[in-house]
Design a protein around this motif. Structure first.
Motif, short mmCIF file in Angstrom:
data_model
loop_
_atom_site.label_atom_id
_atom_site.label_comp_id
_atom_site.label_asym_id
_atom_site.label_seq_id
_atom_site.Cartn_x
_atom_site.Cartn_y
_atom_site.Cartn_z
N ILE A 20 11.07 4.48 9.03
CA ILE A 20 11.51 3.17 9.50
C ILE A 20 12.22 3.38 10.84
N HIS A 21 11.63 2.81 11.89
CA HIS A 21 12.14 3.09 13.23
C HIS A 21 12.51 1.85 14.00
N HIS A 22 12.23 0.64 13.41
CA HIS A 22 12.38 -0.57 14.21
C HIS A 22 12.91 -1.72 13.37
N GLU A 23 13.64 -2.58 14.01
CA GLU A 23 14.21 -3.76 13.37
C GLU A 23 13.13 -4.60 12.66
N SER A 24 11.95 -4.68 13.24
CA SER A 24 10.91 -5.51 12.62
C SER A 24 10.54 -4.97 11.24
N GLN A 25 10.49 -3.65 11.12
CA GLN A 25 10.16 -3.04 9.82
C GLN A 25 11.27 -3.29 8.80
N LEU A 26 12.50 -3.25 9.29
CA LEU A 26 13.64 -3.50 8.42
C LEU A 26 13.58 -4.92 7.86
N ALA A 27 13.19 -5.85 8.72
CA ALA A 27 13.08 -7.25 8.30
C ALA A 27 11.99 -7.40 7.23
N TRP A 28 10.86 -6.71 7.41
CA TRP A 28 9.79 -6.79 6.38
C TRP A 28 10.32 -6.24 5.05
N LEU A 29 11.07 -5.14 5.12
CA LEU A 29 11.61 -4.55 3.89
C LEU A 29 12.58 -5.50 3.21
N GLU A 30 13.40 -6.18 4.01
CA GLU A 30 14.43 -7.05 3.44
C GLU A 30 13.84 -8.28 2.77
N SER A 31 12.61 -8.65 3.18
CA SER A 31 12.03 -9.80 2.47
C SER A 31 10.96 -9.39 1.46
N ASP A 32 10.88 -8.10 1.18
CA ASP A 32 9.86 -7.58 0.27
C ASP A 32 10.42 -7.48 -1.16
N ARG A 33 9.88 -8.27 -2.06
CA ARG A 33 10.42 -8.33 -3.43
C ARG A 33 9.68 -7.40 -4.40
N ASP A 34 8.72 -6.64 -3.89
CA ASP A 34 7.95 -5.73 -4.75
C ASP A 34 8.90 -4.75 -5.44
N PRO A 35 8.87 -4.66 -6.77
CA PRO A 35 9.86 -3.83 -7.47
C PRO A 35 9.56 -2.33 -7.41
N ARG A 36 8.36 -1.96 -6.98
CA ARG A 36 8.03 -0.52 -6.98
C ARG A 36 8.85 0.22 -5.92
N ASN A 37 9.25 1.42 -6.27
CA ASN A 37 10.13 2.22 -5.40
C ASN A 37 9.42 2.62 -4.09
N LEU A 38 10.19 2.65 -3.00
CA LEU A 38 9.68 3.13 -1.71
C LEU A 38 10.66 4.13 -1.13
N GLU B 124 0.83 -1.20 0.00
CA GLU B 124 0.00 0.00 0.00
C GLU B 124 0.87 1.27 0.00
N PHE B 125 1.95 1.23 0.77
CA PHE B 125 2.88 2.37 0.74
C PHE B 125 3.37 2.62 -0.68
N ARG B 126 3.71 1.53 -1.37
CA ARG B 126 4.27 1.67 -2.73
C ARG B 126 3.18 2.12 -3.70
N ARG B 127 2.00 1.52 -3.58
CA ARG B 127 0.91 1.87 -4.50
C ARG B 127 0.54 3.35 -4.34
N LEU B 128 0.46 3.82 -3.10
CA LEU B 128 0.01 5.20 -2.84
C LEU B 128 1.18 6.19 -2.84
N GLN B 129 2.39 5.68 -3.02
CA GLN B 129 3.59 6.52 -2.99
C GLN B 129 3.66 7.34 -1.71
N LEU B 130 3.59 6.63 -0.60
CA LEU B 130 3.74 7.25 0.71
C LEU B 130 5.15 6.98 1.22
N ASP B 131 5.78 7.98 1.83
CA ASP B 131 7.09 7.77 2.44
C ASP B 131 6.89 7.03 3.77
#
Ligand SMILES: *Cc1c(COP(=O)(O)O)cnc(C)c1O
Length: 360
Positions: free
Chosen positions: A100-118, A90-97
């Protein structure tokens, strides 16, 4: 009209307050913080009025969605980032910045293969101990974000102050020093200051300020109103007088009979109460304006009504306008009486209050 409680939102005041912030911050960009429904003034309404801001800051993905649905194309920063891995698409679809404040979010990003820019903002905890990575981890987190092909390499760096409203509290100076040390050789725009930071900590202005309160003409500086600081209130809360009564000396007014009439006197009843968001904790003596003249609450605030000591407004009539806060009655004065801050009051308006816009 069945209810008289009215919140008038002054769009011109919002715009002029933004211009005043810009005067103070020079070349720094201004993120207009519109979380909590624009501090209770109305999210879409405030965003339209502040179309001149460089970005909007919201608390949640849902608010970002609302702004996009309203046709706002500007940069929007979600200040607490994704709450779960599924939010990322949804962040990528809506182009929202995303902050990132927590290790858990970093882990979600690292396993996210969506090619759209964030686009991301890396948040450091420099002493508030709410959201953010430890300063010692900044370099490593920055490098991990830089390594992700679907994360924009232009990563902004931010922290949030815990006590910037206290201009002599050295916690802010220590937070600035910790942030500078942690980010010294990292690339990216810097963002530290909130409203009080803009007023009291000029060394914290680069490159983005994140301003909420001042845009609405609200102050969090103890003993100072937004007007004292040179800003205009963006909300006037008003209603009507619906009864005027004579009450004898020694009689008591309202629930729990807390106000005793010191003499034979006139009281008024106005159509607003805690059911509208006027604070129940406002005691007898809290000021109101009756047809522009200062009067005071007498007795407890009830759900739909307040009672007013009209000894200072002998000409008051049913139908007169009663102002609870606005440009001639600083909301900070009401907040101080009620034991809270102005932000809490504007955020607390309920669905029963009718919102109207005024260009002035
Ligand atoms: C709410 C908020 C702001 C704005 O604070 P004001 O005191 O209203 O200027 C800035 N940054 C963050 C992270 C916030 O949550």
């Amino acid at each position: 009209m069945s209810r008289a409680a009215l919140a008038t939102i002054h769009l011109g005041a919002l715009r002029r307050n933004l211009a005043r912030v810009r005067e103070r911050v020079g070349a720094a960009k201004v993120m207009a913080v519109v979380k909590a429904d624009g501090y209770g003034h109305g999210l879409e309404r405030v965003a339209r009025a502040l179309s001149n801001a460089d970005a909007f800051g919201v608390a949640s993905l849902g608010d970002g969605l609302r702004l996009r649905a309203a046709g706002i194309g500007k940069r929007i920063v979600v200040l607490s980032g994704p709450d779960e891995a599924a939010d990322l698409s949804e962040f990528r679809r809506l182009q929202l910045d995303a902050v990132i404040h927590h290790e858990s979010q970093l882990a979600w990003l690292e396993s996210d293969r969506d090619p759209r820019n964030l686009r991301v903002w890396l948040k450091m905890d420099t002493g508030m101990h709410r959201l953010g990575f430890a300063p010692d981890d900044a370099r490593a987190v920055h490098a991990r974000l830089r390594a992700l092909p679907n994360v924009d390499s232009d990563i902004a760096l931010m922290t949030h102050f815990a006590a910037s409203d206290e201009f002599d509290n050295d916690l802010t100076a220590r937070q600035i020093a910790a942030f500078d040390a942690a980010t010294r050789d990292l690339q990216g725009a810097r963002s530290l200051a909130n409203s009080a930071g803009v007023l009291g900590w000029p060394q914290a202005k680069n490159d983005w300020v994140r301003v909420g309160g001042l845009l609405y003409g609200l102050s969090v500086i103890e003993g100072k109103s937004g007007t004292d600081l040179g800003f205009e209130p963006a909300m006037t809360l008003s209603t009507k007088l619906i009864a005027v009564n004579r009450v004898a000396r020694g009689e008591r007014v309202g629930y729990a009979a807390t106000f005793e009439c010191p003499q034979d006197m006139t009281t008024g009843v106005a159509a607003i109460g805690y059911g509208d968001g006027y604070p129940r904790s406002a005691p007898s003596g809290t000021p109101v304006l009756v047809d522009g003249k200062r009067a005071a609450l007498a007795g407890r605030v009830s759900m739909d009504l307040v009672t007013i000591d009209l000894r200072n407004a002998p000409d008051a009539r049913i139908g007169d306008t009663v102002t609870l806060w606005g440009s001639h009655l600083p909301i900070e004065e009401i907040a101080a009486r009620a034991g809270t801050i102005s932000y809490d009051l504007t955020c607390g308006m309920t669905k029963r209050v009718l919102f109207v816009e005024d260009e002035g």
